[in-house]
Design an enzyme around this catalytic site. Sequence first.
Site, mmCIF file in Angstrom:
data_model
loop_
_atom_site.group_PDB
_atom_site.id
_atom_site.type_symbol
_atom_site.label_atom_id
_atom_site.label_comp_id
_atom_site.label_asym_id
_atom_site.label_seq_id
_atom_site.Cartn_x
_atom_site.Cartn_y
_atom_site.Cartn_z
ATOM 1 N N GLY A 139 29.023 -33.896 -4.174
ATOM 2 C CA GLY A 139 30.146 -33.694 -3.268
ATOM 3 C C GLY A 139 30.001 -32.525 -2.312
ATOM 4 N N ASN B 45 28.945 -32.516 0.760
ATOM 5 C CA ASN B 45 29.503 -32.895 2.071
ATOM 6 C C ASN B 45 31.027 -32.947 2.026
ATOM 7 O OD1 ASN B 45 27.519 -33.556 4.337
ATOM 8 N ND2 ASN B 45 26.539 -34.535 2.566
ATOM 9 N N ARG C 39 32.428 -56.753 -7.252
ATOM 10 C CA ARG C 39 32.654 -55.686 -6.260
ATOM 11 C C ARG C 39 34.081 -55.728 -5.722
ATOM 12 N NH1 ARG C 39 28.064 -52.906 -4.621
ATOM 13 N NH2 ARG C 39 26.143 -53.972 -5.152
ATOM 14 N N MET D 72 27.727 -44.008 -3.118
ATOM 15 C CA MET D 72 26.510 -44.801 -3.282
ATOM 16 C C MET D 72 26.779 -46.257 -3.688
ATOM 17 S SD MET D 72 24.489 -42.531 -2.204
ATOM 18 C CE MET D 72 22.808 -43.065 -2.508
ATOM 19 N N ARG D 73 27.968 -46.755 -3.411
ATOM 20 C CA ARG D 73 28.245 -48.174 -3.641
ATOM 21 C C ARG D 73 28.279 -48.913 -2.306
ATOM 22 N NH1 ARG D 73 26.867 -49.553 -8.159
ATOM 23 N NH2 ARG D 73 28.118 -51.447 -8.031
ATOM 24 N N HIS E 140 24.640 -40.477 6.687
ATOM 25 C CA HIS E 140 23.404 -41.064 6.164
ATOM 26 C C HIS E 140 22.251 -40.111 6.452
ATOM 27 C CE1 HIS E 140 20.706 -44.221 4.862
ATOM 28 N NE2 HIS E 140 19.954 -43.955 5.918
ATOM 29 N N GLU F 150 27.622 -54.149 8.338
ATOM 30 C CA GLU F 150 26.171 -53.999 8.325
ATOM 31 C C GLU F 150 25.800 -52.648 7.700
ATOM 32 O OE1 GLU F 150 22.442 -54.307 11.478
ATOM 33 O OE2 GLU F 150 24.493 -54.176 12.205
ATOM 34 N N LEU F 151 25.039 -52.647 6.606
ATOM 35 C CA LEU F 151 24.738 -51.417 5.871
ATOM 36 C C LEU F 151 24.053 -50.381 6.770
ATOM 37 C CD1 LEU F 151 24.772 -50.099 3.002
ATOM 38 C CD2 LEU F 151 22.410 -50.901 2.784
ATOM 39 N N GLU G 282 23.663 -31.643 7.522
ATOM 40 C CA GLU G 282 24.769 -32.562 7.221
ATOM 41 C C GLU G 282 26.087 -31.793 7.151
ATOM 42 O OE1 GLU G 282 24.181 -35.482 4.061
ATOM 43 O OE2 GLU G 282 22.012 -35.190 4.185
HETATM 44 C C1 GAR Z 1 23.764 -36.658 1.153
HETATM 45 O O1 GAR Z 1 22.468 -36.260 1.516
HETATM 46 C C2 GAR Z 1 24.154 -37.914 1.889
HETATM 47 O O2 GAR Z 1 23.677 -37.972 3.218
HETATM 48 C C3 GAR Z 1 23.494 -38.967 1.057
HETATM 49 O O3 GAR Z 1 23.698 -38.541 -0.276
HETATM 50 C C4 GAR Z 1 23.785 -37.121 -0.312
HETATM 51 C C5 GAR Z 1 25.080 -36.755 -1.004
HETATM 52 O O4 GAR Z 1 25.150 -35.369 -1.251
HETATM 53 N N1 GAR Z 1 24.096 -40.246 1.297
HETATM 54 C C6 GAR Z 1 23.450 -41.403 1.145
HETATM 55 O O5 GAR Z 1 22.282 -41.481 0.792
HETATM 56 C C7 GAR Z 1 24.263 -42.622 1.468
HETATM 57 N N2 GAR Z 1 23.499 -43.821 1.302
HETATM 58 P P1 GAR Z 1 26.563 -34.681 -1.580
HETATM 59 O O6 GAR Z 1 27.202 -35.480 -2.715
HETATM 60 O O7 GAR Z 1 26.189 -33.306 -2.028
HETATM 61 O O8 GAR Z 1 27.393 -34.691 -0.333
#
Ligand code: GAR
Length: 196
Positions: A12, A14, A65, A90-91, A109, A143-144, A174
């Site tokens: 978490g 971000n 889902r 991540m889902r 991303h 679209e993913l 980020e």
């Molecule tokens: C981050 O690097 C984010 O960009 C990536 O997961 C990490 C989460 O870190 N997201 C993905 O890969 C999405 N497919 P955080 O939980 O510390 O924010």
Amino acid sequence: AKRVAILISGSGSNMVALAESMTGDHPARPVLVMSNDPAAKGLDRARALGIAAEGIDHRPFGKDRAGFEAALMARLAEARPDILCLAGFMRVLTPDFTEAWAGRMLNIHPSLLPKYRGLHTHARALEAGDAEAGCTVHEVTAELDGGPILGQARVPVLAGDTADGLAARVLVQEHALYPAVLRRFASGDRTPLYLP
Ligand code: GAR
């Protein structure tokens, strides 16, 4: 102020960057953090910031889902967010869910999209011999990792970089990019932001 809900799966970091940015004259406020993993570290970090935080475990839903998303939707409906931010969530979401939040859902991303949708972005950038890597904030569509780009930050690849080392340097960017894009988005500005 616009109400923001944040979906996470892990640490978490971000989410914390977003939540800490939403103070003062910011056009938005965090109202809820949710995780598909009830043990996600980020849930405690959200609570420590005074934000309501809840896990809804996706695992009992198995391949259903839509069932998991219905549970998510029910809790979101109570919090009435205007904007949904995916932050290390991540889902994969179904088209029904992305449709329901069209124009109101952002994701970060860890690549310079359209390069490297999906997983293992840093290893793939190194494997390709790219001179730079980075991160992208985009609107979420069915679209993913494919929705309209709202911002990007670039990071040089260094000699001898490992995927983990590169990931750590991208993560710092980020934490700058996502809050900057959210602030603009919440005030109605969807023109892409390019950092640095
Ligand atoms: C981050 O690097 C984010 O960009 C990536 O997961 C990490 C989460 O870190 N997201 C993905 O890969 C999405 N497919 P955080 O939980 O510390 O924010």
